[in-house]
Design an enzyme around this catalytic site. Structure first.
Site, PDB file in Angstrom:
ATOM      1  N   HIS A   1     -49.367 -10.197   3.618  1.00 26.58           N
ATOM      2  CA  HIS A   1     -48.573 -10.333   4.842  1.00 26.58           C
ATOM      3  C   HIS A   1     -48.801  -9.119   5.750  1.00 26.58           C
ATOM      4  O   HIS A   1     -48.215  -9.022   6.825  1.00 26.58           O
ATOM      5  CB  HIS A   1     -47.076 -10.390   4.524  1.00 26.58           C
TER       6      HIS A   1
ATOM      7  N   GLY B   1     -41.435 -28.583   6.479  1.00 27.94           N
ATOM      8  CA  GLY B   1     -42.860 -28.610   6.800  1.00 27.94           C
ATOM      9  C   GLY B   1     -43.158 -29.382   8.076  1.00 27.94           C
ATOM     10  O   GLY B   1     -44.153 -30.093   8.167  1.00 27.94           O
TER      11      GLY B   1
HETATM   12  P1  A3P Z   1     -40.146 -24.923   7.064  1.00 28.22           P
HETATM   13  O1  A3P Z   1     -39.092 -23.988   6.597  1.00 28.22           O
HETATM   14  O2  A3P Z   1     -40.209 -25.024   8.560  1.00 28.22           O
HETATM   15  O3  A3P Z   1     -40.100 -26.251   6.423  1.00 28.22           O
HETATM   16  P2  A3P Z   1     -44.566 -19.728   3.867  1.00 28.22           P
HETATM   17  O4  A3P Z   1     -45.378 -20.487   2.871  1.00 28.22           O
HETATM   18  O5  A3P Z   1     -45.373 -18.829   4.750  1.00 28.22           O
HETATM   19  O6  A3P Z   1     -43.392 -19.073   3.231  1.00 28.22           O
HETATM   20  O7  A3P Z   1     -44.002 -20.816   4.918  1.00 28.22           O
HETATM   21  C1  A3P Z   1     -43.020 -21.722   4.538  1.00 28.22           C
HETATM   22  C2  A3P Z   1     -43.019 -22.847   5.548  1.00 28.22           C
HETATM   23  O8  A3P Z   1     -44.186 -23.663   5.368  1.00 28.22           O
HETATM   24  C3  A3P Z   1     -41.834 -23.764   5.348  1.00 28.22           C
HETATM   25  O9  A3P Z   1     -41.570 -24.292   6.654  1.00 28.22           O
HETATM   26  C4  A3P Z   1     -42.411 -24.815   4.408  1.00 28.22           C
HETATM   27  O10 A3P Z   1     -41.683 -26.010   4.366  1.00 28.22           O
HETATM   28  C5  A3P Z   1     -43.794 -24.997   5.022  1.00 28.22           C
HETATM   29  N1  A3P Z   1     -44.780 -25.543   4.081  1.00 28.22           N
HETATM   30  C6  A3P Z   1     -44.892 -25.318   2.760  1.00 28.22           C
HETATM   31  N2  A3P Z   1     -45.912 -26.009   2.243  1.00 28.22           N
HETATM   32  C7  A3P Z   1     -46.466 -26.695   3.266  1.00 28.22           C
HETATM   33  C8  A3P Z   1     -47.554 -27.632   3.365  1.00 28.22           C
HETATM   34  N3  A3P Z   1     -48.262 -27.973   2.292  1.00 28.22           N
HETATM   35  N4  A3P Z   1     -47.831 -28.159   4.561  1.00 28.22           N
HETATM   36  C9  A3P Z   1     -47.108 -27.831   5.661  1.00 28.22           C
HETATM   37  N5  A3P Z   1     -46.062 -26.959   5.637  1.00 28.22           N
HETATM   38  C10 A3P Z   1     -45.754 -26.406   4.455  1.00 28.22           C
END
Ligand code: A3P
Length: 330
Positions: A137, A297
Site C-alpha cells: 500500500h 464490489g
Molecule cells: P466495497 O466495499 O465497495 O464493496 P481492498 O481489496 O483494496 O480492501 O478493496 C475492497 C473493495 O473491493 C470492497 O469494495 C470489496 O467489496 C471490493 N472487492 C473485493 N473483491 C472484489 C472483486 N473480486 N471484484 C470487484 N471488487 C472486489
C-alpha cells in the site's frame, strides 16, 4: 512485539534504532480504528507502515522480475492480487481446482511491508522464487530509487478507484475492525479525516498521482488501472496486464478462453462465494477475516452513503488536487 529482533544482525538493529528514534518525533492524528496515524514524508501511515518502509529502504533487494501490486486501501487490492496471481500462474493450475478457490489472495501474495514486519527481517521475501509477486500500500514516493529508477528493477501494477467509493468502502471496513465496545466511527468523522488527507497511506489524491505520474514517465515500469475500467472491460484489462508483464496471451490461450476463465475466477461473485472467503474468523494474529474484504464490489455505491454536500466538497478538493495533471477518475 518483535521477539526475533534481538537475533537480527547489526544492519537491522540500526534500522530499528532509527525507527524507534523517529516515531515519537512525527506528527500524529486519530486513526480510523484504534491505531493512530503518523505523518511520514508527507503521508499518513501506521507505525508498521513506516517501519516497513524504512526496512525496505535499508534491506530490500529488488529483482528485475519482481511484480509489485500497489494500491491505496479499498481500491481493489484483493481483486488485483487475484487477477495478477492467476495471470502469472495460468499454466500451473487447473481452473476448476485453482488455489484461489481455497485461499484468499492475501494468503497467496506476500504483503511487502507487512511480511517484513512479521519476522523483523526481509528473510521470508528474500527466499521466494522468481518471479516474486508482492503487494504493497506504500506510496510510490516512499520506495527507494533502486526500485523506482527507470531501469527495470521491478514492475508496479497499480489500481485506483473513485475516491467516493473508496471513502464509503473504507468507512464500512473501519467499523468492522473497531473492537467491540469502541463506538462506531461516524460517517461525518470519516469524511472529515479523509478530506484532511488523514487515511491510511493518504492523502488519497497524492497516492494516486504518485503512481499515475510514474506510469506516464515510465510506462514499461508502472501500469495504472482504474477499478471502474476493470469492471467495465475486464477482458481488455486482463490482456493489458498480461502484455505489460511480458506474458501476453497466445492465440491458443485465446482459443481456449483462458482470459474469460481468469475474469470469471476473480469476479466478485465467484470470489465472495468461496467458502474460504465467507469465513468470519478473527484472531489476534489475524485481526481481519477474509470476508471483511468483500462487501458489494460495485461502482457508485457511494450515493447510498454520502450526502450531496459531501460529494460536492470532495469534487472541489479533487478538482483542486488534480488541476493541471490531466488525471481524472472518469
Ligand atoms: P466495497 O466495499 O465497495 O464493496 P481492498 O481489496 O483494496 O480492501 O478493496 C475492497 C473493495 O473491493 C470492497 O469494495 C470489496 O467489496 C471490493 N472487492 C473485493 N473483491 C472484489 C472483486 N473480486 N471484484 C470487484 N471488487 C472486489
Amino acid at each position: 512485539m518483535y521477539p526475533k529482533r534481538i537475533k537480527l544482525d547489526e544492519g537491522y538493529q540500526k534500522t530499528y534504532k532509527n525507527v524507534d528514534e523517529l516515531l515519537p518525533t512525527l506528527p500524529r492524528s486519530k486513526g480510523w480504528w484504534l491505531d493512530q496515524l503518523l505523518q511520514y514524508q508527507g503521508f499518513w501511515l501506521s507505525t508498521y507502515g513506516i517501519r516497513g518502509s524504512m526496512l525496505i529502504d535499508d534491506h530490500f533487494n529488488p529483482r528485475p522480475t519482481d511484480i509489485i501490486i500497489a494500491t491505496s486501501p479499498k481500491c481493489g487490492t484483493t481483486w488485483l492480487r487475484a487477477l495478477v496471481f492467476s495471470i502469472i500462474n495460468r499454466n500451473s493450475f487447473d481452473f476448476s481446482d485453482h488455489p484461489l478457490r481455497k485461499a484468499n489472495p492475501r494468503d497467496l501474495v506476500h504483503f511487502l511491508e507487512a511480511h517484513i514486519r512479521g519476522d523483523g527481517s526481509t528473510a521470508s521475501i528474500d527466499g521466494l522464487p522468481s518471479p516474486r509477486l508482492l503487494s504493497t500500500h506504500l506510496p510510490y514516493a516512499l520506495f527507494p530509487e533502486c526500485m523506482t529508477d527507470d531501469t527495470l528493477a521491478c514492475r508496479f501494477v497499480y489500481i485506483c478507484r473513485d475516491l467516493k467509493d473508496v471513502l464509503a468502502s473504507k468507512w464500512h471496513f473501519a467499523n468492522k475492525l473497531r473492537p467491540k465496545g469502541v463506538p462506531p466511527l461516524s460517517l461525518e468523522e470519516a469524511f472529515d479525516l479523509f478530506c484532511k488527507g488523514v487515511s491510511h497511506y493518504g492523502p488519497f489524491w497524492d497516492h494516486v498521482l504518485g503512481y499515475w505520474k510514474a506510469s506516464l514517465e515510465s510506462p514499461k515500469k508502472v501500469l495504472c488501472l482504474k477499478y471502474e475500467d476493470v469492471k467495465k472491460e475486464p477482458l481488455g484489462c486482463v490482456r493489458k496486464v498480461a502484455n505489460f508483464l511480458g506474458v501476453p496471451f497466445t492465440p491458443e490461450e485465446e482459443n481456449k478462453e483462458i482470459v474469460e476463465e481468469i475474469v470469471k475466477l476473480c469476479s466478485f461473485e465467484n470470489m465472495s462465494n468461496q467458502d474460504v472467503n465467507k469465513s468470519d474468523t478473527r484472531s489476534q494474529e489475524k485481526p481481519i477475516s477474509n470476508s471483511d474484504f468483500f462487501r458489494k464490489g460495485e461502482v457508485g455505491d457511494w450515493v447510498n452513503h454520502l450526502s450531496p454536500q459531501m460529494s460536492e466538497i470532495l469534487d472541489q478538493i479533487t478538482e483542486q488536487k488534480f488541476q493541471g495533471t490531466g488525471f481524472s477518475f472518469h
